[in-house]
Structures are given as structure tokens and as C-alpha cells.
Design a protein around this motif. Structure first.
Motif, PDB file in Angstrom:
ATOM      1  N   TYR A 115       0.848  -1.192   0.000  1.00 35.21           N
ATOM      2  CA  TYR A 115       0.000   0.000   0.000  1.00 35.21           C
ATOM      3  C   TYR A 115       0.886   1.245   0.000  1.00 35.21           C
TER       4      TYR A 115
ATOM      5  N   ALA B 179       1.430  -5.518   2.689  1.00 34.36           N
ATOM      6  CA  ALA B 179       0.375  -6.285   3.345  1.00 34.36           C
ATOM      7  C   ALA B 179       0.479  -7.754   2.986  1.00 34.36           C
TER       8      ALA B 179
ATOM      9  N   LYS C  47      -5.045 -10.803   5.372  1.00 34.11           N
ATOM     10  CA  LYS C  47      -6.150 -11.669   4.951  1.00 34.11           C
ATOM     11  C   LYS C  47      -7.156 -10.930   4.066  1.00 34.11           C
TER      12      LYS C  47
ATOM     13  N   GLY D 298      -4.026  -7.741  10.662  1.00 26.95           N
ATOM     14  CA  GLY D 298      -2.920  -7.123   9.930  1.00 26.95           C
ATOM     15  C   GLY D 298      -2.059  -8.100   9.155  1.00 26.95           C
ATOM     16  N   SER D 299      -2.452  -9.379   9.134  1.00 20.03           N
ATOM     17  CA  SER D 299      -1.620 -10.363   8.429  1.00 20.03           C
ATOM     18  C   SER D 299      -1.915 -10.409   6.929  1.00 20.03           C
TER      19      SER D 299
HETATM   20  P1  ADP Z   1      -6.092  -8.531   7.980  1.00 22.01           P
HETATM   21  O1  ADP Z   1      -7.310  -8.721   7.137  1.00 22.01           O
HETATM   22  O2  ADP Z   1      -5.315  -9.798   8.182  1.00 22.01           O
HETATM   23  O3  ADP Z   1      -6.352  -7.815   9.271  1.00 22.01           O
HETATM   24  P2  ADP Z   1      -5.360  -6.462   6.088  1.00 22.01           P
HETATM   25  O4  ADP Z   1      -5.248  -7.061   4.739  1.00 22.01           O
HETATM   26  O5  ADP Z   1      -6.591  -5.724   6.432  1.00 22.01           O
HETATM   27  O6  ADP Z   1      -5.073  -7.596   7.163  1.00 22.01           O
HETATM   28  O7  ADP Z   1      -4.148  -5.483   6.344  1.00 22.01           O
HETATM   29  C1  ADP Z   1      -2.791  -5.874   6.104  1.00 22.01           C
HETATM   30  C2  ADP Z   1      -1.884  -4.642   6.277  1.00 22.01           C
HETATM   31  O8  ADP Z   1      -2.160  -3.707   5.240  1.00 22.01           O
HETATM   32  C3  ADP Z   1      -2.097  -3.893   7.576  1.00 22.01           C
HETATM   33  O9  ADP Z   1      -0.835  -3.398   7.970  1.00 22.01           O
HETATM   34  C4  ADP Z   1      -3.009  -2.761   7.186  1.00 22.01           C
HETATM   35  O10 ADP Z   1      -2.826  -1.662   8.018  1.00 22.01           O
HETATM   36  C5  ADP Z   1      -2.570  -2.470   5.768  1.00 22.01           C
HETATM   37  N1  ADP Z   1      -3.668  -1.958   4.940  1.00 22.01           N
HETATM   38  C6  ADP Z   1      -4.851  -2.579   4.676  1.00 22.01           C
HETATM   39  N2  ADP Z   1      -5.609  -1.838   3.874  1.00 22.01           N
HETATM   40  C7  ADP Z   1      -4.926  -0.707   3.627  1.00 22.01           C
HETATM   41  C8  ADP Z   1      -5.167   0.466   2.841  1.00 22.01           C
HETATM   42  N3  ADP Z   1      -6.304   0.611   2.158  1.00 22.01           N
HETATM   43  N4  ADP Z   1      -4.204   1.416   2.809  1.00 22.01           N
HETATM   44  C9  ADP Z   1      -3.059   1.266   3.479  1.00 22.01           C
HETATM   45  N5  ADP Z   1      -2.752   0.195   4.230  1.00 22.01           N
HETATM   46  C10 ADP Z   1      -3.668  -0.778   4.298  1.00 22.01           C
END
Ligand code: ADP
Ligand code: ADP
Length: 227
Positions: free
Chosen positions: A11, A17, A41, A38-39
């Protein structure tokens, strides 16, 4: 069948991510992605319906790169269930379920009849169809969310912590209901959860993710638990 081929998502602001993630989700199977918050998913799940575009790598559905597909048509062809149902508050339950079929050209009456049948399939009284989402319990709302995701008869269901906000007893009921439904439906399901018990209960295959969307462990529940 869904294939993730070396998917990486970074991102803006440099958060990686997901890093070089590859996985095959066989047709008619449930694959669960489990890992702490934050993994990566949700990011992975959303690459399937193009709500997230990978930085590199690609995602294929039945051998076709999802980038070949029109995103709107793609999203309408895939069921998506979220933790907080995302139901439209000012539409009746029945209309919430019928929305996508109507957009796809199904006549309204037919779509409503089908919606009513779907309510029964997810264990709700068809009378619930006349109510509005705010008048339902959390568990009922999630059942409606599942019914809505099934309404366009998708081959693929993406489920992002669908039962995460529901109390434990209701959650177990919803899990059992999904197992029963899937025994009939044979959808290709990618299910995301941070609940390890849920992952082992529902998954034909379980993929354990570490931070950065890196696979820590994968296999059938028996393989992982025996390991
Ligand atoms: P999970 O579903 O396992 O909680 P995410 O896929 O939501 O994990 O998030 C993975 C990482 O990417 C995290 O560090 C989150 O903060 C970051 N992240 C998720 N969506 C965004 C976004 N739209 N912009 C910036 N960072 C993001
Ligand atoms: P231990 O818990 O001592 O590591 P187990 O054989 O109970 O040994 O578990 C092996 C692995 O499988 C552990 O990582 C554990 O967290 C996981 N595990 C065991 N039982 C379950 C279960 N019912 N649901 C999810 N994970 C489980």
C-alpha cells in the motif's frame, strides 16, 4: 478454481500487506485464511473481486486473469460477506437480497420470490423479509448477508470475518449452518478469520498467515494438527 500467483500488495506508505503469496483454491472447496489482525487476509480476499489490485503477481479465476474482467460485472458474479453485513439500511431485507439479481436483469417479482426462498435456506423465517436490517439481531443480519451473497447464484463466495461480530453461541450456529449449506451448494469459498477454531471447523484446507501475508503453514486440518 481460484489461483493466487506470487501476489504482492504494497500500500502507499510502504506497508507490504502481502508478500509473494501463491495458493490454489480448488473448485467446490472451502479454504480458510487464518492469521492475526494485519496479516493481510482481507487484502488477499479483495484481490479476487478486484477491490484491491496487486502490486505484482496475478489472480486467476478458472484460468482467466481477473484483470480481463470488468470489475463491476466481476463483483456481481462473486458473493461477498463482511463482518458488518453492509446491508442497505433503508431497504427491506427482501430487497437487500434481491438487489444484485435485479441489477443483473432478473424481473423484480422473480427476484423477490427467490430472495424469500433464500431466507429459508439460511434458517430465517420468510416473514423477516419485510423487516429492515436495523430491526434484526446481529446473527440474523449475518444470515441475511449470506443470503444476499448467494442471491446471484455465484460460484465463488468470499467471506471476511462474517461471524466475527456475533456472540459465541450464535456464531457456532452460523458456522454449523454454513457447513450444512456448503454440503449442498459446493461453492468455492475463501473464508477469512482470526479464530483458529473456526478455521479448523470450516476449512477443507487452512492457510495460516503471518504478518505481511506470508504463509506460515498450510494443509488440511488433519495435516496441520498432526504436524
Ligand atoms: P487482515 O485482514 O489480516 O487484518 P489487512 O489485509 O486488512 O489484514 O491489512 C494488512 C496490512 O495492510 C495492515 O498493515 C493494514 O494496516 C494495511 N492496509 C490494509 N488496507 C490498507 C489500505 N487501504 N491502505 C493502506 N494500508 C492498508
Ligand atoms: P499444542 O497445543 O501443545 O501445541 P496440539 O496437538 O494440541 O499441541 O496442537 C498442535 C497445533 O494445532 C497447535 O499449534 C495448536 O494451536 C493447534 N490446534 C490444536 N487444536 C486445535 C483446534 N481445535 N483448533 C485449532 N487449532 C488447534
Amino acid at each position: 478454481m481460484i489461483e493466487f500467483e506470487s501476489v504482492t500488495k504494497t500500500y502507499p506508505g510502504q506497508t507490504t500487506a502481502v508478500s509473494d503469496f501463491s495458493l490454489v483454491v480448488p473448485s467446490h472447496r472451502t479454504v480458510v485464511l487464518v492469521g492475526s489482525s494485519g496479516s493481510g487476509k482481507s487484502t488477499l480476499l479483495r484481490t479476487v473481486n478486484r477491490m484491491v489490485e496487486p502490486t505484482s503477481g496475478r489472480v486467476l479465476i478458472d484460468d482467466e486473469d481477473v484483470r480481463e474482467r470488468d470489475p463491476v460485472a466481476l463483483r456481481r458474479s462473486i458473493g461477498y460477506v463482511l463482518q458488518h453485513g453492509g446491508l442497505l439500511p433503508h431497504r427491506s431485507v427482501l430487497d437487500n437480497i434481491a438487489t444484485v439479481p435485479v441489477l443483473n436483469g432478473v424481473p423484480k417479482r422473480e427476484a423477490r420470490t427467490a430472495a424469500s426462498e433464500l431466507l429459508e435456506r439460511v434458517g430465517l423465517d420468510p416473514k423477516v423479509g419485510r423487516r429492515f436490517p436495523g430491526q434484526l439481531s446481529g446473527g440474523q443480519q449475518q444470515r441475511v448477508g449470506v443470503a444476499r451473497a448467494l442471491a446471484a447464484d455465484p460460484n465463488i463466495l468470499l467471506m471476511d470475518e462474517p461471524f466475527g461480530a456475533v456472540d459465541p453461541i450464535m456464531r457456532r450456529e452460523l458456522q454449523e449452518e454454513l457447513l450444512r449449506l456448503q454440503a449442498d451448494m459446493h461453492k468455492t469459498i475463501v473464508f477469512v478469520t482470526h479464530d483458529v477454531d473456526e478455521a479448523f471447523l470450516l476449512g477443507d484446507e487452512v492457510v495460516v498467515l503471518r504478518e505481511g501475508g506470508v504463509i506460515a503453514q498450510r494443509g488440511t486440518p488433519a495435516e496441520i494438527l498432526g504436524a
